[in-house]
Every structure is written in structure tokens, then in C-alpha cells.
Write a protein that holds these residues in place. Structure first.
Motif, PDB file in Angstrom:
ATOM      1  N   LEU B  13       0.295  -1.047  -0.117  1.00 25.30           N
ATOM      2  CA  LEU B  13      -0.010  -0.125  -0.322  1.00 25.30           C
ATOM      3  C   LEU B  13       1.196   1.600   0.535  1.00 25.30           C
ATOM      4  O   LEU B  13       1.926   1.464   0.541  1.00 25.30           O
ATOM      5  CB  LEU B  13      -1.021   0.056   1.296  1.00 25.30           C
ATOM      6  N   GLN B  17      -3.709   4.739   2.233  1.00 21.80           N
ATOM      7  CA  GLN B  17      -4.246   4.503   1.206  1.00 21.80           C
ATOM      8  C   GLN B  17      -4.685   3.816   2.621  1.00 21.80           C
ATOM      9  O   GLN B  17      -4.626   3.224   3.803  1.00 21.80           O
ATOM     10  CB  GLN B  17      -4.332   3.406   0.305  1.00 21.80           C
ATOM     11  N   SER B  80      -5.865   4.139   7.717  1.00 19.55           N
ATOM     12  CA  SER B  80      -4.821   5.432   7.103  1.00 19.55           C
ATOM     13  C   SER B  80      -3.872   5.215   6.993  1.00 19.55           C
ATOM     14  O   SER B  80      -3.177   5.320   7.663  1.00 19.55           O
ATOM     15  CB  SER B  80      -5.249   6.493   6.999  1.00 19.55           C
TER      16      SER B  80
END
Lengths: 111, 112
Positions: B13, B17, B80
Motif C-alpha cells: 500500500l 491508503q 489511513s
């Protein structure tokens, strides 16, 4: 407090016995577990012992529990190269759902 | 004999994200949990659940959310992602109290 400690590394020769040690600090532990983790894999339960027992044997594995010293050991007889892995000691407490793990002992078995 | 199934096995990631790590078990176990494994740190408990509709925090819950709408599934959400969440994540389940926990094969997550 909850704290499980293990030595980080053990090296043995094939055919020898291995002894992996673990100490725990919480006397209210109910079950004590040994897990094996091979490279890139998940945790495989090897054996476990209830805190009112002193010893448990399962084929090549022997678990010894010294409640007075809060010391747990895992003995592997006739150690094979396939036993090379990280071994985790863990404890759980009556009425609680969680496991507290040690940091793991890496066992290296040489031919 | 599926046991505990985790998906995906690997994921990369970018910082910020979001993603959901899936965990499913077919043993009708009430208790499920998520751990992260970092070098030299052993396994640390993130969140756990003692049954459908019930979740609780473990040792390192910050940055993670969970829910338990069914007995079988226990997804772990990163809202996040941060580089500090780079780790190997393990899901586990067990039946009655103090029965051994069964582990999935893990999800290896890298956050750049």
C-alpha cells in the motif's frame, strides 16, 4: 503484569536434544502453550499444558512446568533439520480470552 | 478442512491508503483475534472479539478498526495506512475458553 521471556537463539546438531526455555511472571496463568513458526508460515500449535500439571509428553516433545520458578521448557528429542523454526511460548489466564506471547526462540538445527 | 483463512497473503500500500484484511473461520469459534508480528517483538494483540457483535481492544489497537457482524468473519481495517503498520498480520480463533488458538497463514503488508 504480563511478561513472557525467551532466549532468542538456540543452535543444535541433528540428533541432539533441544531445550527451549521460557519464563513468565503472572502466577495466575491457566494454560501455557508452545507454538512453532516455520519461515513464511503461520503459527502451528505444538502442545500446551495446564498450570496444575508438571509435565506433559507427546512423542518427541516434553514440556516441563516449574510453577515455583515460573519456568516452562520444551524439550525436543532427536532434533531433526525439519525442526528448525521459531518457537513461541504463550500464556493465557482463566476468564480471559487473550494470549500473551514471548518474542520467540529461533532454533537452528545443523546436519 | 479450511480452518482460519486470511486474504490477501501479500499486499503493498501507499501511505494514506485504506484497506481491509479479511479473516474467516469455519469452525464455529466464538473467539477471534488479530495480531501483528514484527521482528524482535513477537506477536502483539491488536483487537479481539468474543462473539458476534462484540469487539475489544488489545495491546496495539491504534490505527485499526474491527467489526464482527457474523461468527465466521472478523475483518481488520486500516483507514489511513502508515509505514509503521508494515508488518505480518495473523488472525486466530478458538472455541471454548482456554482452548488453543488456531492461526491463519498471515498477511504480509508493506506500506510505502
Amino acid at each position: 503484569g504480563e511478561d513472557v521471556e525467551q532466549s532468542l537463539f538456540l543452535s543444535v546438531r541433528e540428533g541432539d536434544s533441544s531445550v527451549i526455555n521460557c519464563t513468565y511472571t503472572d502466577s495466575s496463568s491457566t494454560y501455557l502453550y508452545w507454538y512453532k513458526q516455520e519461515p513464511g508460515a503461520g503459527l502451528q500449535l505444538l502442545t500446551y499444558i495446564f498450570s496444575n500439571m508438571d509435565m506433559k509428553q507427546d512423542q518427541r516433545l516434553t514440556v516441563l512446568l516449574n510453577k515455583k520458578d515460573k519456568h516452562l521448557s520444551l524439550r525436543i528429542a532427536d532434533t531433526q533439520t525439519g525442526d528448525s523454526a521459531i518457537y513461541f511460548c504463550a500464556e493465557s489466564f482463566s476468564g480471559y480470552s487473550t494470549l500473551t506471547f514471548g518474542k520467540g526462540t529461533m532454533l537452528l538445527v545443523s546436519p | 478442512n479450511a480452518g482460519v483463512t486470511q486474504t490477501p497473503k501479500f499486499q503493498v500500500l501507499k501511505t494514506g491508503q485504506s484497506m481491509t484484511l479479511q479473516c474467516a473461520q469455519d469452525m464455529n469459534h466464538e473467539y477471534m483475534s488479530w495480531y501483528r508480528q514484527d521482528p524482535g517483538m513477537g506477536l502483539r494483540l491488536i483487537h479481539y472479539s468474543v462473539g458476534a457483535g462484540i469487539t475489544d481492544q488489545g495491546e496495539v489497537p491504534n490505527g485499526y478498526n474491527v467489526s464482527r457482524s457474523t461468527t465466521e468473519d472478523f475483518p481488520l481495517r486500516l483507514l489511513s495506512a502508515a509505514p509503521s503498520q508494515t508488518s505480518v498480520y495473523f488472525c486466530a480463533s478458538r472455541g471454548r475458553e482456554n482452548q488453543p488458538q488456531h492461526f491463519g497463514d498471515g498477511t504480509r503488508l508493506s506500506i510505502l
